[in-house]
Design a protein around this motif. Structure first.
Motif, short mmCIF file in Angstrom:
data_model
loop_
_atom_site.label_atom_id
_atom_site.label_comp_id
_atom_site.label_asym_id
_atom_site.label_seq_id
_atom_site.Cartn_x
_atom_site.Cartn_y
_atom_site.Cartn_z
N SER A 1 1.97 105.95 -1.53
CA SER A 1 2.94 104.86 -1.58
C SER A 1 3.23 104.38 -0.17
O SER A 1 3.24 105.18 0.78
CB SER A 1 4.25 105.32 -2.24
N ASP A 2 3.44 103.07 -0.04
CA ASP A 2 3.75 102.45 1.26
C ASP A 2 2.76 102.85 2.34
O ASP A 2 3.13 103.16 3.48
CB ASP A 2 5.18 102.83 1.69
N ASP A 3 1.48 102.89 1.99
CA ASP A 3 0.39 103.21 2.92
C ASP A 3 0.48 104.63 3.48
O ASP A 3 -0.01 104.91 4.58
CB ASP A 3 0.36 102.21 4.09
N ILE A 4 1.11 105.51 2.72
CA ILE A 4 1.23 106.91 3.13
C ILE A 4 0.61 107.80 2.05
O ILE A 4 0.90 107.64 0.86
CB ILE A 4 2.69 107.32 3.36
N PHE A 5 -0.23 108.73 2.45
CA PHE A 5 -0.80 109.73 1.56
C PHE A 5 0.15 110.93 1.57
O PHE A 5 0.25 111.65 2.56
CB PHE A 5 -2.19 110.14 2.05
#
Length: 407
Positions: free
Chosen positions: A233-237
């Motif tokens: 989510s939100d470019d976070i793994f």
């Protein structure tokens, strides 16, 4: 009205299913769980009450009542944990709470004393809990035994792909291979909780597992050897947890993370095995935060020592623990460790050899190998002579505890 007068009106008794609503109301009040929290965790209105029904049915729950109103409670889950390769019955302490108008009456102290007696009677010679206050539970005999490490990697710090002989698959977090891998891991990992159906339900209690994904690493023989539970989510793994049974699985799982290099800006994750991740990375200059996680307490010293898997030592001299315990008086006094002709360790209550003086908290964290005897001696939590200290270092296994659950 005086505190003693208020307490005289109260009754301590088991909390049955007929008090399920009151049990949940007290939990939600004390821990300030809102309806919005429940919805974010994937629960519809009323579902949390139904979800807690098996807990109230299978656990030992006791509470103080004012007439028919539950005002203070404590819950003990019947669990199993791995202690240096041996499975022990464990009492998981949770659901601890008292309405504020009934505080400072000693209600929780009485409940904990009663809970310790119940655990002892049920053969649960060790107890785990997640502390809302470390100082409070230290006073009751619990001590820190595990850590929670969070880490953050930039996209260019993710380990590059390495050649492995197996492959990965994305599956549901409830897949049988997830359950299988964890069970093998827990049965070979010191400190870990053995998860049955109830424990898996608690593992996901405050998270929406429908939004989580499992990636499983399979070796060349199609055997599952590790997994990552994650979401993006939100470019976070985001990594909820990562476990592996061998280094090949570790490499294969990180290959999968690296495959997201162009999709994410960073990786944020959790570790519970006291093994900082930076040493395994080519670029180890990352952000890591370590904080204490779970606490444990030996409930029954005699039973725990009699079942504890001490390591053999070429040179061994009998000694005795002199234990103090603020609540469980059966743990007070002398516990001698001797060795018979077959090399087996035996526990007696007769004074033998040099003394090792310590409290129940220190004995717990030492035997759980969270802290070494030498370190505990250095900070004056343990008192003994140098020879006996060396013996302790030899016979207590070194592996530090892993614990990733929450109840």
């Amino acid at each position: 009205m005086e505190n003693n007068t208020i307490k005289e009106r109260l009754i301590l008794k088991p909390v049955g299913l007929e008090y399920l609503d009151q049990f949940n109301q007290l939990l939600r009040y004390v821990f300030q769980v809102t309806n919005n929290d429940l919805l974010e965790s994937g629960y519809e209105d009323g579902e949390i009450t139904k979800a807690k029904r098996p807990i109230l049915k299978n656990a030992n729950v006791i509470g103080w009542f004012n007439h028919d109103q539950l005002v203070s409670q404590l819950c003990i889950y019947p669990c199993e944990v791995n202690v240096h390769g041996k499975i022990f019955s464990m009492g998981g302490l949770t659901g601890v709470g008292t309405y504020p108008e009934y505080s400072n009456l000693g209600l929780m102290n009485d409940l904990i004393k009663k809970g310790l007696e119940m655990m002892r009677d049920n053969g649960q010679c060790i107890s785990y809990l997640y502390p809302y206050s470390i100082p409070y539970y230290r006073k009751k005999g619990w001590e820190i035994i595990s850590d929670h490490l969070t880490f953050e990697l930039k996209d260019n710090q993710i380990p590059k792909s390495r050649t492995v002989s197996g492959y990965v698959e994305r599956l549901a977090v409830t897949d049988k291979d997830v359950i299988s891998v964890y069970d093998k891991f827990a049965r070979s990992t010191h400190g870990a909780l053995i998860r049955h159906k109830l424990e898996w339900e608690e593992y996901w209690r405050w998270e929406n597992e429908e939004e989580r994904i499992a990636v499983i690493y399979y070796d060349q023989n199609d055997q599952p050897r590790g997994y990552i539970l994650y979401w993006i989510s939100d470019d976070i793994f985001h990594i909820k947890d990562i476990i592996y049974l061998d280094q090949e699985a570790r490499k294969g799982l990180w290959n999968f993370v690296y495959a997201h290099y162009s999709m994410v800006d960073k990786v944020e994750g959790n570790l519970y095995n006291n093994e900082p991740i930076h040493f395994l990375l080519e670029d180890g200059q990352i952000s890591e935060t370590l904080e204490p996680y779970y606490m444990a307490r030996i409930v029954d010293v005699a039973s725990f020592l009699n079942n504890y898997p001490f390591k053999s030592a070429e040179i061994f001299t009998p000694f005795h623990f002199q234990v103090s315990d603020p609540l469980a008086k059966w743990n007070e006094g002398i516990f001698s460790i001797i060795r018979n002709a077959q090399g087996e360790f035996i526990v007696t209550r007769e004074k033998t050899g040099q003394e090792v003086s310590l409290d129940i908290q220190t004995l717990t964290t030492m035997l759980m190998s969270y802290r070494t005897p030498t370190y505990l001696h250095k900070i004056e939590r343990l008192r003994t002579d140098d020879t006996t200290l060396r013996i302790l270092e030899q016979i207590i296994p070194r592996e530090q505890p892993y614990f990733s659950d929450y109840f």
